[in-house]
Design an enzyme around this catalytic site. Structure first.
Site, PDB file in Angstrom:
ATOM      1  N   LYS A 101      39.959  44.748  32.115  1.00  8.03           N
ATOM      2  CA  LYS A 101      41.407  44.709  31.902  1.00  8.03           C
ATOM      3  C   LYS A 101      41.783  43.922  30.649  1.00  8.03           C
ATOM      4  CE  LYS A 101      42.655  45.843  36.559  1.00  8.03           C
ATOM      5  NZ  LYS A 101      41.288  46.008  37.116  1.00  8.03           N
TER       6      LYS A 101
HETATM    7  C1  LIG Z   1      40.889  47.133  37.829  1.00 10.00           C
HETATM    8  C2  LIG Z   1      39.442  47.374  37.956  1.00 10.00           C
HETATM    9  C3  LIG Z   1      38.912  48.665  38.181  1.00 10.00           C
HETATM   10  C4  LIG Z   1      39.777  49.887  38.396  1.00 10.00           C
HETATM   11  O1  LIG Z   1      40.586  50.188  37.296  1.00 10.00           O
HETATM   12  P1  LIG Z   1      41.704  51.339  37.419  1.00 10.00           P
HETATM   13  O2  LIG Z   1      42.851  50.828  36.598  1.00 10.00           O
HETATM   14  O3  LIG Z   1      42.010  51.462  38.833  1.00 10.00           O
HETATM   15  O4  LIG Z   1      41.130  52.559  36.842  1.00 10.00           O
HETATM   16  C5  LIG Z   1      37.539  48.808  38.219  1.00 10.00           C
HETATM   17  N1  LIG Z   1      36.710  47.745  38.085  1.00 10.00           N
HETATM   18  C6  LIG Z   1      37.181  46.500  37.885  1.00 10.00           C
HETATM   19  C7  LIG Z   1      36.221  45.386  37.773  1.00 10.00           C
HETATM   20  C8  LIG Z   1      38.550  46.265  37.807  1.00 10.00           C
HETATM   21  O5  LIG Z   1      39.001  45.019  37.605  1.00 10.00           O
END
Ligand SMILES: *Cc1c(COP(=O)(O)O)cnc(C)c1O
Length: 451
Positions: A101
């Site tokens: 993120k």
């Molecule tokens: C947020 C997150 C995801 C999923 O991301 P999406 O926005 O749902 O596609 C996958 N892995 C990790 C470690 C995350 O923090």
């Protein structure tokens, strides 16, 4: 229709819908080829530039992008690591919070700050988190003069590492609230604050969640950088993407719509498989959420899915609204024959249960000497199950550093992953957070007293 600044700051559209670009900007084969060997920030500026329009001067934007990725712990920002024959891992966890993120939020925090400073305005970011989003949003906002951030997490229901990543941040524009309730309660509180139009306006609330279009935009970049490193545009590349909110894999779809030759987009879910079921039978139907080792994907309502629907129905908002209405009133909907055909052409999908997730972590350790986190393992297992052609390289997105989920990794391999130094340091630092009841009035008065 809204310009980029408006979309960035608003997050959600006034009618509750999500923003999408009016048309997909096209990046030519020649421009894609020219990305080969260039630094990540340069590729990022090139890929995102068409979305920015006149909102920012080209030089200012380039500088913001450069700063956003300068703090990453790996020079390549999003390096590829070879897993096996034609199989690659795209490491998206070298940012300040060790999860993918950061790639979007480091940019978003700076874009918000820049645009607001120009307008001599300030905003209050409100976020509900089950773990990773909160710390990434805090890192994006900390110390930025035009922003203050309030993060609601369910008390006692996030891991110690996740809590400390949020609560050891000392800047006084950062506020952590431990709510006596569940993640759903936190989300309901945030939603209620946004739905309270007077409160929302008076305290200038805004969102940085995966509904914000700019996050999708920033996530298209690593599809380009990885594909080019593996031979695009001359060669097509397949991606396997662990997802819950459909944000990350939708960004891959956006990259394809912009002209990147993608062989396959594999939607990888854990046993919360609403997306995998949809890609199997065209029916999007809610089921209860079950907790897993990959908690960031324990989601049933995938907020970005609405954006895909909009594309499938050629921008017919009425058709989208009808289905979103059925989702809320009847817990599900179906898409038409033509839409399902289009979906099947664009995506493959697989759901990976807990046992197979552990097995994937164990086999990477055994065969490659590599520790992978459980979200990443879901992507690897799904990628291998659904890969169609040996001639297209398979890129599995590694969304978190294994040390963020040490218990699952240890259970699968007997090895406890070594935390990076920055992660080890927060275990000794002082925490700062307020415990509040699951009560809207209490949360609102806490915010009102501080912004
Ligand atoms: C947020 C997150 C995801 C999923 O991301 P999406 O926005 O749902 O596609 C996958 N892995 C990790 C470690 C995350 O923090």
């Amino acid at each position: 229709m809204l310009d980029f600044e408006g979309v960035l700051l608003a997050g959600l559209a006034e009618d509750g819908g999500l923003y999408v670009p009016e048309t997909w900007p096209q990046i030519s084969t020649r421009d894609i080829a020219a990305m080969a060997g260039r630094p990540y920030a340069e590729v990022a500026a090139r890929v995102m530039r068409p979305f920015i329009g006149a909102a920012l001067e080209a030089d200012a934007f380039t500088e913001i992008v450069r700063e956003s990725y300068a703090g990453f712990a790996h020079r390549a920002v999003a390096p590829l690591r070879q897993l096996g024959d034609g199989e690659w891992l795209l490491e998206l966890f070298h940012g300040p919070t060790f999860a993918f993120k950061d790639l979007a939020l480091q940019l978003l925090g700076r874009l918000f700050d820049h645009v607001l400073a120009k307008r001599k305005a300030a905003l209050t970011i409100v976020v509900a988190t089950s773990g990773d989003t909160g710390s990434a949003a805090i890192e994006a906002c900390r110390g930025r003069g035009a922003l203050r951030i309030f993060v609601l997490h369910p008390k006692g229901r996030v891991s110690e590492v996740q809590r400390r990543q949020m609560t050891t941040v000392a800047e006084d524009n950062v506020h952590n609230l431990a709510i006596e309730g569940t993640f759903d309660d936190c989300q309901a509180l945030v939603k209620a604050m946004f739905d309270d139009a007077d409160f929302r306006r008076k305290h200038r609330l805004s969102a940085m969640n995966s509904m914000n279009w700019a996050r999708v935009m920033a996530q298209t970049v690593y599809y380009f950088s990885a594909a080019v490193a593996l031979g695009a545009p001359a060669r097509k590349v397949a991606f396997s993407v662990p997802t819950g909110n459909f944000g990350d894999v939708y960004a891959g779809y956006a990259a394809a719509r912009m002209g990147l030759p993608i062989a396959q987009l594999i939607v990888a879910t854990n046993r919360n498989d609403i997306l995998a079921r949809f890609f199997e039978n065209g029916e999007y139907r809610l089921a209860p959420v079950a907790p897993t080792m990959s908690p960031s994907m324990d989601i049933q309502i995938s907020s970005n899915f609405e954006r895909l629907l909009f594309d499938l129905y050629d921008g017919d908002a009425k058709e989208v609204r009808k289905r979103m209405g059925d989702l809320h009133a009847k817990d599900g909907f179906e898409v038409g024959h033509n839409q399902f055909k289009a979906v099947r052409a664009a995506f493959d999908a697989a759901s990976v249960d807990e046992e197979s997730t552990l097995a994937a972590i164990a086999s990477e350790w055994r065969d490659a000497g590599l520790l992978v986190d459980p979200h990443t393992a879901v992507g690897i297992a799904a990628g291998r199950a659904r890969r169609k052609s040996e001639s297209a390289p398979l890129v599995c997105l590694a969304t978190a550093h294994p040390a963020k989920f040490p218990d699952a990794v240890e259970r699968a391999t007997g090895q406890r992953p070594e935390p990076p130094r920055a992660l080890a340091e927060i275990m000794a630092r002082e925490e700062r957070y307020e415990v509040l009841p699951n009560d809207l009035a209490s949360v609102q008065s806490y915010l009102a007293a501080r912004c």
